[in-house]
Motif scaffolding. Structure first.
Motif, mmCIF file in Angstrom:
data_model
loop_
_atom_site.group_PDB
_atom_site.id
_atom_site.type_symbol
_atom_site.label_atom_id
_atom_site.label_comp_id
_atom_site.label_asym_id
_atom_site.label_seq_id
_atom_site.Cartn_x
_atom_site.Cartn_y
_atom_site.Cartn_z
ATOM 1 N N SER A 28 0.821 -1.208 0.000
ATOM 2 C CA SER A 28 0.000 0.000 0.000
ATOM 3 C C SER A 28 0.861 1.266 0.000
ATOM 4 C CB SER A 28 -0.954 -0.029 1.196
ATOM 5 O OG SER A 28 -0.234 -0.170 2.403
ATOM 6 N N ASP A 29 0.243 2.407 0.183
ATOM 7 C CA ASP A 29 0.924 3.695 -0.006
ATOM 8 C C ASP A 29 1.862 4.084 1.135
ATOM 9 O OD1 ASP A 29 -0.283 4.536 -2.512
ATOM 10 O OD2 ASP A 29 -2.153 4.699 -1.381
ATOM 11 N N TYR A 30 1.496 3.690 2.364
ATOM 12 C CA TYR A 30 2.228 4.186 3.530
ATOM 13 C C TYR A 30 2.803 3.044 4.377
ATOM 14 C CZ TYR A 30 0.189 8.788 2.624
ATOM 15 O OH TYR A 30 -0.162 9.982 2.051
ATOM 16 N N MET A 31 3.734 3.412 5.223
ATOM 17 C CA MET A 31 4.289 2.504 6.217
ATOM 18 C C MET A 31 4.532 3.295 7.503
ATOM 19 S SD MET A 31 8.140 2.290 4.563
ATOM 20 C CE MET A 31 8.825 1.165 5.760
ATOM 21 N N LYS A 73 -3.760 -9.412 10.198
ATOM 22 C CA LYS A 73 -4.608 -8.922 9.113
ATOM 23 C C LYS A 73 -5.665 -7.943 9.617
ATOM 24 C CE LYS A 73 -4.370 -13.136 6.262
ATOM 25 N NZ LYS A 73 -5.154 -14.294 5.769
ATOM 26 N N ALA A 74 -6.093 -7.069 8.694
ATOM 27 C CA ALA A 74 -7.281 -6.238 8.892
ATOM 28 C C ALA A 74 -8.325 -6.708 7.889
ATOM 29 C CB ALA A 74 -6.955 -4.768 8.677
ATOM 30 N N TYR A 75 -9.569 -6.816 8.334
ATOM 31 C CA TYR A 75 -10.647 -7.371 7.517
ATOM 32 C C TYR A 75 -11.740 -6.321 7.292
ATOM 33 C CZ TYR A 75 -8.457 -11.695 9.100
ATOM 34 O OH TYR A 75 -7.544 -12.682 9.387
ATOM 35 N N ARG A 76 -12.294 -6.323 6.076
ATOM 36 C CA ARG A 76 -13.483 -5.512 5.829
ATOM 37 C C ARG A 76 -14.697 -6.385 6.123
ATOM 38 N NH1 ARG A 76 -14.032 -0.670 3.625
ATOM 39 N NH2 ARG A 76 -11.970 -0.742 2.650
ATOM 40 N N GLN A 77 -15.422 -6.010 7.144
ATOM 41 C CA GLN A 77 -16.533 -6.838 7.583
ATOM 42 C C GLN A 77 -17.776 -6.616 6.720
ATOM 43 O OE1 GLN A 77 -16.667 -6.075 11.923
ATOM 44 N NE2 GLN A 77 -15.403 -7.918 12.141
ATOM 45 N N VAL A 78 -18.753 -7.478 6.906
ATOM 46 C CA VAL A 78 -19.923 -7.468 6.034
ATOM 47 C C VAL A 78 -20.714 -6.155 6.121
ATOM 48 C CG1 VAL A 78 -20.191 -9.954 5.901
ATOM 49 C CG2 VAL A 78 -21.216 -8.718 7.819
ATOM 50 N N ILE A 121 -5.503 5.251 7.943
ATOM 51 C CA ILE A 121 -5.060 6.012 6.765
ATOM 52 C C ILE A 121 -5.184 5.162 5.504
ATOM 53 C CG2 ILE A 121 -3.000 6.992 5.651
ATOM 54 C CD1 ILE A 121 -2.145 7.922 8.494
ATOM 55 N N GLU A 122 -4.888 3.871 5.631
ATOM 56 C CA GLU A 122 -4.871 2.967 4.480
ATOM 57 C C GLU A 122 -6.175 2.189 4.298
ATOM 58 O OE1 GLU A 122 -2.579 3.907 2.713
ATOM 59 O OE2 GLU A 122 -0.873 2.541 2.812
ATOM 60 N N GLY A 162 -0.412 -4.593 2.847
ATOM 61 C CA GLY A 162 -0.752 -4.828 1.451
ATOM 62 C C GLY A 162 -1.953 -5.747 1.331
ATOM 63 N N PRO A 163 -2.803 -5.545 0.329
ATOM 64 C CA PRO A 163 -3.988 -6.394 0.154
ATOM 65 C C PRO A 163 -3.603 -7.786 -0.331
ATOM 66 C CG PRO A 163 -3.773 -4.899 -1.705
ATOM 67 C CD PRO A 163 -2.695 -4.512 -0.728
ATOM 68 N N VAL A 164 -4.268 -8.807 0.210
ATOM 69 C CA VAL A 164 -3.955 -10.191 -0.154
ATOM 70 C C VAL A 164 -5.228 -10.998 -0.362
ATOM 71 C CG1 VAL A 164 -1.753 -10.191 1.088
ATOM 72 C CG2 VAL A 164 -3.833 -10.938 2.273
ATOM 73 N N GLY A 165 -5.061 -12.078 -1.135
ATOM 74 C CA GLY A 165 -6.110 -13.073 -1.279
ATOM 75 C C GLY A 165 -5.713 -14.312 -0.508
ATOM 76 N N ALA A 166 -6.083 -15.471 -1.016
ATOM 77 C CA ALA A 166 -5.765 -16.731 -0.346
ATOM 78 C C ALA A 166 -4.261 -16.989 -0.378
ATOM 79 C CB ALA A 166 -6.508 -17.880 -1.012
#
Length: 354
Positions: A28-31, A73-78, A121-122, A162-166
């Motif tokens: 992602s953009d920041y650290m 991880k951070a999750y986007r919930q339903v 921020i992210e 950073g965004p991840v899948g499986a």
């Protein structure tokens, strides 16, 4: 300590296809970054553009391996909220690892606050599809430009996302595991319980050889007798034997996994008997053959639950659960991910909203 936010206008284009994120290739953009100097303590905490930073070729991390890290991880919930999962446990484990490598302790509450600010921020980087998440990698390493075997006096701690899948391209399909008889990952009194780069470096050659034999992962045995089960790849190992959940006890050579602890808590809440004990590889093979072992699976942040379909031990291949994902492994996966994505109530208090 103040956390400075150094905003940048050079923002990246976010992935459009969330079904094809892969794992660990997009950042992602920041650290977040802060530094430690002996006599001064931690200083210069800032959230800044994700970019390379200068490291001396003589830095301690390169020559003597002073490095520890975490993964969460951070999750986007339903409902659209963003939630972290057991983040404080990760920082607690980071400090336990750091202590073993003679590294100064980090203020866990401050690191937790910095992480929350970074994820806020992210937040637009947190993907939306079920099975995706924002992977978070705190890293902590020695920076002294000094060639000499001693603990560093200067350190850098940073958090990247950073965004991840499986984690596995085949998702929840059962994996084929090679039982390693020659190499060892860690010994009692060593650094097996620490999440440090050296432990993973020690596993690479066995992983390469496992893949050459058509296996997905390596099951490690103890260093002393090559007899007792320890970890599988980057995960803790669990078995369902005679209806009980059985997993190796934490004896100092095994990483105390946060997903491991979560699955144990869920199992006990379900009324399942849990045994944390030594498990010989002979018991694994015999119970798998007899059917007393109904399931085997790994647990970890990256894959959550990874079912085992086959064990390869020397010239022998033993199938577990008919080569399919077991009922309990699927239940644990559904409950854990249900909590993480806000689909079911978090009765354990593991998630926190950003």
């Amino acid at each position: 300590m103040e956390i400075k936010f150094l905003e940048t206008n050079e923002l990246k284009k976010k992935p459009e296809d969330e079904s094809n994120l892969g794992f660990g290739t997009i950042f992602s953009d920041y650290m977040f970054l802060m530094r430690y100097t002996e006599g001064q303590g931690w200083h210069d905490a800032e959230i800044k553009k994700y970019e390379d930073f200068k490291v001396s070729p003589a830095a301690t991390v390169f020559h003597y391996g002073q490095e520890v890290f975490e993964g969460l991880k951070a999750y986007r919930q339903v409902n659209g909220d963003i939630a972290l999962f057991r983040a404080k446990d990760n920082f607690r484990r980071l400090n336990n690892s750091a202590k073993r490598l003679a590294m100064p302790q980090i203020d866990e509450e401050f690191a937790h606050r910095a992480l929350r600010e970074l994820v806020k921020i992210e937040q637009d980087w947190v993907p939306h599809e079920k099975g995706t998440s924002l992977y978070i990698r705190p890293n902590y390493m020695g920076m002294d430009p000094f060639i000499g075997v001693s603990a560093a006096k200067e350190y850098v701690f940073y958090i990247m996302t950073g965004p991840v899948g499986a984690y596995y391209a085949h998702g929840l399909a059962p994996v084929r595991i090679l039982i390693e008889k020659e190499y060892v990952r860690a010994a009692k009194g060593g650094m097996g319980f620490a999440k440090t780069a050296g432990n993973y470096a020690a596993s690479l050659i066995a992983g390469v050889e496992a893949h050459e034999k058509g296996c997905d992962q390596v099951l490690w045995l103890d260093a002393e007798e090559r007899k007792y089960v320890e970890e599988v790849g980057s995960m803790n190992m669990m078995f369902v034997i005679d209806g009980k959940l059985v997993t190796p006890d934490l004896d100092g050579s095994i990483l105390p996994g946060i997903t491991r602890a979560s699955v144990i808590a869920i199992a006990r809440d379900m009324g399942i008997t849990v045994e944390e004990r030594r498990i010989s590889i002979d018991e694994v093979i015999e119970t798998a053959k007899s059917g007393a072992m109904s399931e085997a699976f790994g647990t970890g942040t990256a894959a959550v639950v990874s079912p085992v379909g086959e064990f390869v031990y020397g010239d022998e291949t033993v199938t577990v659960s008919g080569g399919k994902m077991g009922k309990l492994a699927l239940e644990f996966y559904d409950i854990l991910t249900g909590i993480q994505y806000g689909e079911i109530k978090d009765r354990f208090g593991w998630t926190e909203k950003i």
